[in-house]
Design a protein around this motif. Sequence first.
Motif, PDB file in Angstrom:
ATOM      1  N   PHE C 134       0.841  -1.187   0.000  1.00  0.00           N
ATOM      2  CA  PHE C 134       0.000   0.000   0.000  1.00  0.00           C
ATOM      3  C   PHE C 134       0.876   1.237   0.000  1.00  0.00           C
ATOM      4  O   PHE C 134       1.890   1.275   0.694  1.00  0.00           O
ATOM      5  CB  PHE C 134      -0.883   0.049   1.258  1.00  0.00           C
ATOM      6  CG  PHE C 134      -1.905  -1.040   1.308  1.00  0.00           C
ATOM      7  CD1 PHE C 134      -3.173  -0.839   0.772  1.00  0.00           C
ATOM      8  CD2 PHE C 134      -1.615  -2.262   1.905  1.00  0.00           C
ATOM      9  CE1 PHE C 134      -4.126  -1.834   0.827  1.00  0.00           C
ATOM     10  CE2 PHE C 134      -2.566  -3.274   1.954  1.00  0.00           C
ATOM     11  CZ  PHE C 134      -3.824  -3.059   1.421  1.00  0.00           C
ATOM     12  N   MET C 145      -0.424   3.589  10.464  1.00  0.00           N
ATOM     13  CA  MET C 145      -1.318   2.508  10.045  1.00  0.00           C
ATOM     14  C   MET C 145      -0.985   1.226  10.816  1.00  0.00           C
ATOM     15  O   MET C 145      -1.870   0.512  11.276  1.00  0.00           O
ATOM     16  CB  MET C 145      -1.175   2.282   8.535  1.00  0.00           C
ATOM     17  CG  MET C 145      -2.105   1.236   7.953  1.00  0.00           C
ATOM     18  SD  MET C 145      -3.874   1.614   8.145  1.00  0.00           S
ATOM     19  CE  MET C 145      -4.168   2.696   6.722  1.00  0.00           C
ATOM     20  N   VAL C 148      -2.402   1.451  14.275  1.00  0.00           N
ATOM     21  CA  VAL C 148      -3.852   1.231  14.315  1.00  0.00           C
ATOM     22  C   VAL C 148      -4.162  -0.267  14.250  1.00  0.00           C
ATOM     23  O   VAL C 148      -4.945  -0.797  15.039  1.00  0.00           O
ATOM     24  CB  VAL C 148      -4.560   1.977  13.160  1.00  0.00           C
ATOM     25  CG1 VAL C 148      -6.033   1.590  13.111  1.00  0.00           C
ATOM     26  CG2 VAL C 148      -4.420   3.490  13.326  1.00  0.00           C
ATOM     27  N   MET C 151      -3.124  -1.980  17.436  1.00  0.00           N
ATOM     28  CA  MET C 151      -4.042  -1.646  18.524  1.00  0.00           C
ATOM     29  C   MET C 151      -5.292  -2.519  18.453  1.00  0.00           C
ATOM     30  O   MET C 151      -5.729  -3.067  19.469  1.00  0.00           O
ATOM     31  CB  MET C 151      -4.441  -0.172  18.447  1.00  0.00           C
ATOM     32  CG  MET C 151      -5.381   0.220  19.555  1.00  0.00           C
ATOM     33  SD  MET C 151      -6.104   1.868  19.258  1.00  0.00           S
ATOM     34  CE  MET C 151      -7.453   1.453  18.139  1.00  0.00           C
ATOM     35  N   ILE C 152      -5.855  -2.653  17.254  1.00  0.00           N
ATOM     36  CA  ILE C 152      -7.034  -3.524  17.108  1.00  0.00           C
ATOM     37  C   ILE C 152      -6.659  -4.952  17.509  1.00  0.00           C
ATOM     38  O   ILE C 152      -7.385  -5.622  18.249  1.00  0.00           O
ATOM     39  CB  ILE C 152      -7.566  -3.473  15.660  1.00  0.00           C
ATOM     40  CG1 ILE C 152      -8.039  -2.052  15.313  1.00  0.00           C
ATOM     41  CG2 ILE C 152      -8.713  -4.468  15.475  1.00  0.00           C
ATOM     42  CD1 ILE C 152      -8.442  -1.865  13.851  1.00  0.00           C
TER      43      ILE C 152
ATOM     44  N   GLY D 163     -10.405   1.697  16.083  1.00  0.00           N
ATOM     45  CA  GLY D 163      -9.349   1.727  15.077  1.00  0.00           C
ATOM     46  C   GLY D 163      -9.741   2.571  13.869  1.00  0.00           C
ATOM     47  O   GLY D 163      -8.939   3.370  13.368  1.00  0.00           O
ATOM     48  N   LEU D 164     -10.972   2.407  13.405  1.00  0.00           N
ATOM     49  CA  LEU D 164     -11.435   3.211  12.274  1.00  0.00           C
ATOM     50  C   LEU D 164     -11.422   4.692  12.617  1.00  0.00           C
ATOM     51  O   LEU D 164     -11.015   5.538  11.824  1.00  0.00           O
ATOM     52  CB  LEU D 164     -12.856   2.788  11.870  1.00  0.00           C
ATOM     53  CG  LEU D 164     -12.956   1.468  11.092  1.00  0.00           C
ATOM     54  CD1 LEU D 164     -14.413   1.014  11.013  1.00  0.00           C
ATOM     55  CD2 LEU D 164     -12.380   1.614   9.686  1.00  0.00           C
ATOM     56  N   ALA D 167      -7.832   5.946  12.808  1.00  0.00           N
ATOM     57  CA  ALA D 167      -7.275   6.098  11.459  1.00  0.00           C
ATOM     58  C   ALA D 167      -7.785   7.393  10.834  1.00  0.00           C
ATOM     59  O   ALA D 167      -7.000   8.220  10.344  1.00  0.00           O
ATOM     60  CB  ALA D 167      -7.662   4.894  10.596  1.00  0.00           C
ATOM     61  N   LEU D 172      -5.450   9.001   8.063  1.00  0.00           N
ATOM     62  CA  LEU D 172      -5.324   7.801   7.233  1.00  0.00           C
ATOM     63  C   LEU D 172      -6.661   7.508   6.558  1.00  0.00           C
ATOM     64  O   LEU D 172      -7.711   7.944   7.025  1.00  0.00           O
ATOM     65  CB  LEU D 172      -4.927   6.608   8.110  1.00  0.00           C
ATOM     66  CG  LEU D 172      -3.632   6.763   8.901  1.00  0.00           C
ATOM     67  CD1 LEU D 172      -3.441   5.576   9.833  1.00  0.00           C
ATOM     68  CD2 LEU D 172      -2.438   6.897   7.957  1.00  0.00           C
ATOM     69  N   SER D 173      -6.611   6.743   5.497  1.00  0.00           N
ATOM     70  CA  SER D 173      -7.837   6.348   4.794  1.00  0.00           C
ATOM     71  C   SER D 173      -8.459   5.142   5.488  1.00  0.00           C
ATOM     72  O   SER D 173      -7.799   4.116   5.695  1.00  0.00           O
ATOM     73  CB  SER D 173      -7.507   5.984   3.345  1.00  0.00           C
ATOM     74  OG  SER D 173      -8.455   5.049   2.844  1.00  0.00           O
ATOM     75  N   THR D 176      -8.454   2.119   3.271  1.00  0.00           N
ATOM     76  CA  THR D 176      -7.170   1.427   3.244  1.00  0.00           C
ATOM     77  C   THR D 176      -6.986   0.580   4.490  1.00  0.00           C
ATOM     78  O   THR D 176      -6.476  -0.539   4.418  1.00  0.00           O
ATOM     79  CB  THR D 176      -6.021   2.455   3.121  1.00  0.00           C
ATOM     80  OG1 THR D 176      -6.248   3.249   1.963  1.00  0.00           O
ATOM     81  CG2 THR D 176      -4.678   1.749   3.001  1.00  0.00           C
ATOM     82  N   LEU D 177      -7.431   1.101   5.638  1.00  0.00           N
ATOM     83  CA  LEU D 177      -7.346   0.300   6.865  1.00  0.00           C
ATOM     84  C   LEU D 177      -8.119  -1.008   6.664  1.00  0.00           C
ATOM     85  O   LEU D 177      -7.628  -2.093   7.013  1.00  0.00           O
ATOM     86  CB  LEU D 177      -7.908   1.076   8.070  1.00  0.00           C
ATOM     87  CG  LEU D 177      -8.003   0.279   9.366  1.00  0.00           C
ATOM     88  CD1 LEU D 177      -6.657  -0.295   9.788  1.00  0.00           C
ATOM     89  CD2 LEU D 177      -8.578   1.134  10.492  1.00  0.00           C
ATOM     90  N   ASP D 179      -8.676  -2.564   3.927  1.00  0.00           N
ATOM     91  CA  ASP D 179      -7.912  -3.415   3.011  1.00  0.00           C
ATOM     92  C   ASP D 179      -6.724  -4.060   3.709  1.00  0.00           C
ATOM     93  O   ASP D 179      -6.428  -5.241   3.502  1.00  0.00           O
ATOM     94  CB  ASP D 179      -7.420  -2.582   1.817  1.00  0.00           C
ATOM     95  CG  ASP D 179      -8.573  -2.076   0.952  1.00  0.00           C
ATOM     96  OD1 ASP D 179      -9.686  -2.631   1.059  1.00  0.00           O
ATOM     97  OD2 ASP D 179      -8.371  -1.102   0.203  1.00  0.00           O
ATOM     98  N   VAL D 180      -6.032  -3.265   4.530  1.00  0.00           N
ATOM     99  CA  VAL D 180      -4.872  -3.798   5.252  1.00  0.00           C
ATOM    100  C   VAL D 180      -5.320  -4.883   6.225  1.00  0.00           C
ATOM    101  O   VAL D 180      -4.718  -5.966   6.298  1.00  0.00           O
ATOM    102  CB  VAL D 180      -4.133  -2.664   6.001  1.00  0.00           C
ATOM    103  CG1 VAL D 180      -3.074  -3.242   6.931  1.00  0.00           C
ATOM    104  CG2 VAL D 180      -3.512  -1.689   5.003  1.00  0.00           C
ATOM    105  N   LEU D 181      -6.399  -4.608   6.967  1.00  0.00           N
ATOM    106  CA  LEU D 181      -6.886  -5.593   7.933  1.00  0.00           C
ATOM    107  C   LEU D 181      -7.239  -6.906   7.244  1.00  0.00           C
ATOM    108  O   LEU D 181      -6.956  -7.991   7.755  1.00  0.00           O
ATOM    109  CB  LEU D 181      -8.124  -5.056   8.660  1.00  0.00           C
ATOM    110  CG  LEU D 181      -7.858  -3.970   9.710  1.00  0.00           C
ATOM    111  CD1 LEU D 181      -9.187  -3.395  10.195  1.00  0.00           C
ATOM    112  CD2 LEU D 181      -7.056  -4.523  10.895  1.00  0.00           C
ATOM    113  N   LEU D 183      -6.012  -8.373   4.886  1.00  0.00           N
ATOM    114  CA  LEU D 183      -4.890  -9.175   4.398  1.00  0.00           C
ATOM    115  C   LEU D 183      -4.047  -9.750   5.528  1.00  0.00           C
ATOM    116  O   LEU D 183      -3.073 -10.454   5.282  1.00  0.00           O
ATOM    117  CB  LEU D 183      -3.988  -8.313   3.503  1.00  0.00           C
ATOM    118  CG  LEU D 183      -4.589  -7.942   2.152  1.00  0.00           C
ATOM    119  CD1 LEU D 183      -3.833  -6.779   1.544  1.00  0.00           C
ATOM    120  CD2 LEU D 183      -4.551  -9.153   1.223  1.00  0.00           C
TER     121      LEU D 183
END
Lengths: 271, 271, 271, 271
Positions: C134, C145, C148, C151-152, D163-164, D167, D172-173, D176-177, D179-181, D183
């Motif tokens: 990313f 990121m 975040v 943390m989750i 977390g959202l 972010a 942060l987007s 994107t969070l 998407d990262v989560l 994966l």
Amino acid sequence: MEIGFLGLGIMGKAMAVNLLRHGFKVTVWNRTLSKCEELAAEGASIEETPAAVIKKCKYTIAMLSDPSAALSVVFDKDGVLEAIEHKGGYFLEAPVSGSKKPAEDGQLVILAAGKKELYEEIIPAFDVLGKKSFYLGQVGNGAKMKLVVNMIMGSMMNAFSEGLCLADRSGLSCQTLLDVLDLGGIANPMFKMKGPTMLQSSYSPAFPLKHQQKDMRLALALGDENAVSMPVAAAANEAFKKARSLGLGDLDFSAVYEAVKVAEGSASATK
Amino acid sequence: MEIGFLGLGIMGKAMAVNLLRHGFKVTVWNRTLSKCEELAAEGASIEETPAAVIKKCKYTIAMLSDPSAALSVVFDKDGVLEAIEHKGGYFLEAPVSGSKKPAEDGQLVILAAGKKELYEEIIPAFDVLGKKSFYLGQVGNGAKMKLVVNMIMGSMMNAFSEGLCLADRSGLSCQTLLDVLDLGGIANPMFKMKGPTMLQSSYSPAFPLKHQQKDMRLALALGDENAVSMPVAAAANEAFKKARSLGLGDLDFSAVYEAVKVAEGSASATK
Amino acid sequence: MEIGFLGLGIMGKAMAVNLLRHGFKVTVWNRTLSKCEELAAEGASIEETPAAVIKKCKYTIAMLSDPSAALSVVFDKDGVLEAIEHKGGYFLEAPVSGSKKPAEDGQLVILAAGKKELYEEIIPAFDVLGKKSFYLGQVGNGAKMKLVVNMIMGSMMNAFSEGLCLADRSGLSCQTLLDVLDLGGIANPMFKMKGPTMLQSSYSPAFPLKHQQKDMRLALALGDENAVSMPVAAAANEAFKKARSLGLGDLDFSAVYEAVKVAEGSASATK
Amino acid sequence: MEIGFLGLGIMGKAMAVNLLRHGFKVTVWNRTLSKCEELAAEGASIEETPAAVIKKCKYTIAMLSDPSAALSVVFDKDGVLEAIEHKGGYFLEAPVSGSKKPAEDGQLVILAAGKKELYEEIIPAFDVLGKKSFYLGQVGNGAKMKLVVNMIMGSMMNAFSEGLCLADRSGLSCQTLLDVLDLGGIANPMFKMKGPTMLQSSYSPAFPLKHQQKDMRLALALGDENAVSMPVAAAANEAFKKARSLGLGDLDFSAVYEAVKVAEGSASATK
């Protein structure tokens, strides 16, 4: 005894006046020099730089408004502490507990830490300024003690706010709760003083919420360093943060009550 | 005024004696009848059943040890309340704030709720038993007010314990912390009384931890009913539960300090 | 494409090997030079200082073990970032999500932030190292990121531990709970992987608890800056701190389960 | 195998249809009888009372909408359980994990507890209704297991929301969070399904927030009984209560995100 005084905010001014009235010779400095004139009218001398004050007076008291700025000024590399010690001087940190009124009445509680001999020499001034002074050992302990006290205070203010909110929504009179609390084993000056104004949503800042939250954060950080788990303080800190996010940071710390109360109508969402 | 008295535990006995010494005629009942004899020596009459007491006296005070049992007895279907009202009697709930000493000294705080006329008639007795009585409206409000107060108290005890633990692990003197607290805006009788014994890990149960935790739980349940979010009380409640899981439930509620302190050596795990 | 590689710990070594096997020329440096030899056997060149690597290679990847140390090295005054930019070079932070196995398999998730052009040039290498990369914008966003996400993750690990503990003490089988969880809407690789070892109190450190707690603290600090109240993360952080105080800091972060479980027999107190 | 079916709500209807399509004979009852006709069109018989269903069928499945009502009906004095056992029948509780879609697809997870022999006899029906069934021992364990799972789920939803929010406020987007989560090691169906709708503040109630909060409360109560301290779940519960106080109780439980987000402009107070 010739005493220098740096910083003539609400607290500093009251304290310097107190010293003058008890016969101390006081030389003052303040960032905004005009504030010095009121003190001059009470008999103080004025200098234009902190350095000039320090040069002139055997003892200099600094009473700066922002504790973190003050700490930074003092403890940082090239800070006051290093400068003083480099020249053979001694440093005593001495955060005080108490606000404007106790400062005027010489009823502060003084949390001194640093050079023991200096503490003992300065006791006559502390006797004028406070109802009690403590010597806490090495520099840093004064600030730590104040953090611990403020952390307990912040958690208590949250407990108090939650109790008021619970009483209200359960159909009880908040005023009666204040009266009941004031007669019991947890009666304390803070509940007595802040309770009535909180019920009026009036938060003239004696101690701004953002400063209280900062002290909670610093106390939690101190706990982090020492692996002390403090879940109640952590929950209280998050409530103060919520209050900050609601725009209440510049109000009195008792405004956390408004964050506890926030209810229906404040969120928007769709099915 | 002829007053019946049901329940002669620590509190009830002190209160009944107080009434006798102030010239009231008192008729007592207790589950364990032998306890009544001490009161007889002070001039009380004895009856063998609650019904007999109620039949004889215009006013009957019940002071039962376990609040939830008492509430159940009173409010349940076929309970005392229904029985009394069925016969044209009136009921007043009146939980008290204060423990043994205030009971002996007539310094309790009385939280009365129920039939207003009955409250007004019984004031002479309340004046002897307490330093102050409140009339709180409909039945249930007395118990609710007590829950709110105890919830605040429980959160404060946690804040206090966390502060003591933080002071200790940060190299400060816990005794000095107690002294500093006692001079400031959050000074209160509970910190003053419990602090020194907590520092000795001595927890003779004035108010058992399991009862404090139950009150926290009930206060949170009251908040649940009314959609009041109380994160600090919730965190405090979990600490009391942790203390119960550590086997501290029968000690004084201040023993939550031991749960806060639990550290290295208490857990076992392998890499 | 000639790529420099600084740091050959567990992650760095796996990644460098991956690059070599995909046809990149790789020049390595490691504080302990002996570690470089294994890479040399795979075809890597060795340099004795980071500066030499940077001088030789157009692109240099740094994979240092301790994120805060790495950040400090990079961002501090006179740090790598300043040095690089001073010489006209570009910097991309790129924390990765994933541990040893994904690193070996080229299945990392790469959180890149910094110079966009550099990101685009280095994509061929990222394609080998990770299953997805990313681009997150300005430097700092990669670290944020990751905080975040961690943390989750830390809060989830606490929720999981509390659930296991509740199941166990309620007479349910923890193994069955794992099986049920794995079939439902909150099934996730972490529960699947860590659950069985947690039930054996086995905590070989894939991600040390003290690092997880540090990330919780930093995420909370980020929330503090931005006035975001995060009571669940705060409670989780205090549990990790409790685990640290119990001496579990060097074990895997799933050892927080031991702190949740601590019970009877761990505290000492007297009536 | 003749199977009775009580309750044709969203879940019950899908399950009954499933049984019919797999060749079971099904006799249905529903409070609103009109709902039975759709099932009749699929081949079901209809009875007008639960008693008639129970009389006719060897096995009867009850799928009632409100779990606490259902439990009360079953376990209370004079409830179904007593009635059944009095007549020599057996009872199996079997809460399911999964919502409408898994019910239609026969992909539920069934948490059965009660009479072991009955469980074994009914397995053919469970095989049609769910992808997996568990036998958990004595009656009560099914409900407890479901509470544990839902408690973990509720805490995770809070962690996700925090977390959202973090972010978003940190620049942060949120997409994107997500998407990262998705994966990483904590990827799970709930984050994947709820994340996108949460970002749109869209909360069509698959599982109403007030029911999630009730399950948190009941799980905490179960912990209370067993002296299990669960500070993260407690913090999550208070957030769900806050969401209820904001009027979000009838929306999907993911609407707790709105409570986490509430910020500036929502409180009113004066200096």
